[in-house]
Enzyme design. Sequence first.
Site, PDB file in Angstrom:
ATOM      1  N   SER A  11      -2.651  -5.284   3.265  1.00  0.00           N
ATOM      2  CA  SER A  11      -1.574  -4.360   3.620  1.00  0.00           C
ATOM      3  C   SER A  11      -1.744  -3.044   2.890  1.00  0.00           C
ATOM      4  CB  SER A  11      -0.214  -4.977   3.267  1.00  0.00           C
ATOM      5  OG  SER A  11       0.824  -4.042   3.436  1.00  0.00           O
ATOM      6  N   ASP A  12      -1.313  -1.973   3.536  1.00  0.00           N
ATOM      7  CA  ASP A  12      -1.232  -0.684   2.866  1.00  0.00           C
ATOM      8  C   ASP A  12      -0.150  -0.762   1.798  1.00  0.00           C
ATOM      9  OD1 ASP A  12      -1.462   2.244   2.528  1.00  0.00           O
ATOM     10  OD2 ASP A  12       0.534   2.223   3.390  1.00  0.00           O
ATOM     11  N   LYS A  13      -0.375  -0.112   0.649  1.00  0.00           N
ATOM     12  CA  LYS A  13       0.598  -0.173  -0.443  1.00  0.00           C
ATOM     13  C   LYS A  13       1.590   0.981  -0.395  1.00  0.00           C
ATOM     14  CE  LYS A  13      -0.361   1.256  -4.569  1.00  0.00           C
ATOM     15  NZ  LYS A  13       0.791   2.179  -4.808  1.00  0.00           N
ATOM     16  N   THR A  14       1.067   2.209  -0.453  1.00  0.00           N
ATOM     17  CA  THR A  14       1.932   3.382  -0.565  1.00  0.00           C
ATOM     18  C   THR A  14       2.725   3.590   0.718  1.00  0.00           C
ATOM     19  OG1 THR A  14       0.323   4.393  -2.036  1.00  0.00           O
ATOM     20  CG2 THR A  14       1.984   5.835  -1.079  1.00  0.00           C
ATOM     21  N   THR A  52       4.543   1.457   2.089  1.00  0.00           N
ATOM     22  CA  THR A  52       4.788   0.150   2.716  1.00  0.00           C
ATOM     23  C   THR A  52       5.369  -0.826   1.709  1.00  0.00           C
ATOM     24  OG1 THR A  52       2.922   0.528   4.218  1.00  0.00           O
ATOM     25  CG2 THR A  52       3.757  -1.717   4.032  1.00  0.00           C
TER      26      THR A  52
END
Length: 409
Positions: free
Chosen positions: A345-348, A350
């Site tokens: 998954s994308d972090k920033t 999200t």
Amino acid sequence: MNEWMGSKEDLLEKLGTDASGGLTPRQVETNRQRYGANRLTRNKPESMAERIRDAVREPMIIMLIMAWLIALGVNIFQSVTGGVADYLECVGIFVAILLSVIISVVMEGKSAKAFEALSRISDNLIVRALRDGHTVMLNQEDIVTGDILLLSTGDKVPADGRLLESAGLSVDESALTGESVPADKDASKDITDEKTPLAERANMLYTGTYIASGHGKMVVTATGDATEFGKIARELGGTQKTVTPLQEKLAHLGKIITFFGMAAAAIVFAVQMATFIWNDNLTLDGVMEAFVTSIVLIVAVVPEGLPTIVAISLSINIIKLSRQNALVKKLVASETIGCINVICSDKTGTLTENRMTVAGFYDTAWHTDLSGLSPPLADPQLLPEHHRRYRGKRRFSRQPDRMRHAQLL
């Protein structure tokens, strides 16, 4: 020509608007009819009949329905021919079908309502705009192509648009481009390449992004489905439905049960017919009795309680997931989630908000209780002496979404 190319004057003339006064009421209605409203086209929610239809299409339910029809037909035949009919088994199979369908429809209906509520969170967004020479406050859905919007720090951009004026403007486009660093925007930027990537269009603002600093004026060039977010939503809405591993396994199990049930029935019927012929006792009544016995054997091998047990188990899983703030649209999808070992998954933007918040402060000792920072003033000169002295020693951290409402000092 693309909106980010050419002169601002040509674009304003094309959209029939005035940079200093905005649209007139008549122009608003004209542009709304021509370009559409500022809302995404949502897929029509499934009706109760459609949800029941989808639940009935499950392989094990289909097998139960066939078994119920066979059992019902056998008992009706026995009643007509003077035999002993037992409708209790028919009632039991029907109840099993009914329970499984009701559980699936109710649980998926609750999840659908939760997703619909989430999609309405940003429906009440209000922005400043110029209309007929006056500054007004507009709801997001009331904005039309050609509107002149006035945006400042903290505002969420409600539509795609070309910048007309800007001052120290930077925009958080992480939700659209994935870039965590705010992008600098400049209304005077001239772009001549029509293949310029979205992330490099410095004179454009896009729906769903946030003004990180500065302020600016823009003319709306696209609304609703015509925006970049609308295009993404349309592509996602066109995805094909696929079956889950659980559905594949249940379908395979249903085929195996059907095959062995029909094979066993055929063998039993053949053995009985051979016995009748061997004993020279082949009669129509005997043949019919052998056929009914074979058909009943098919019903007997069907596990009537399996679909209900599966539905109850999946419902319990959905309830447990909802308590952990996880929503599942389809009942059978909860089994798929349970098989996941790694999530990429994308972090920033999200998992984190991409916003810096105060996690602690120092005034001869470290404190994590932010209530000690009083008063919460933005001007360092108005803070107490010991706060100014240690202003550079505050701890910052990226907070998850649940800290969305924490005050940034």
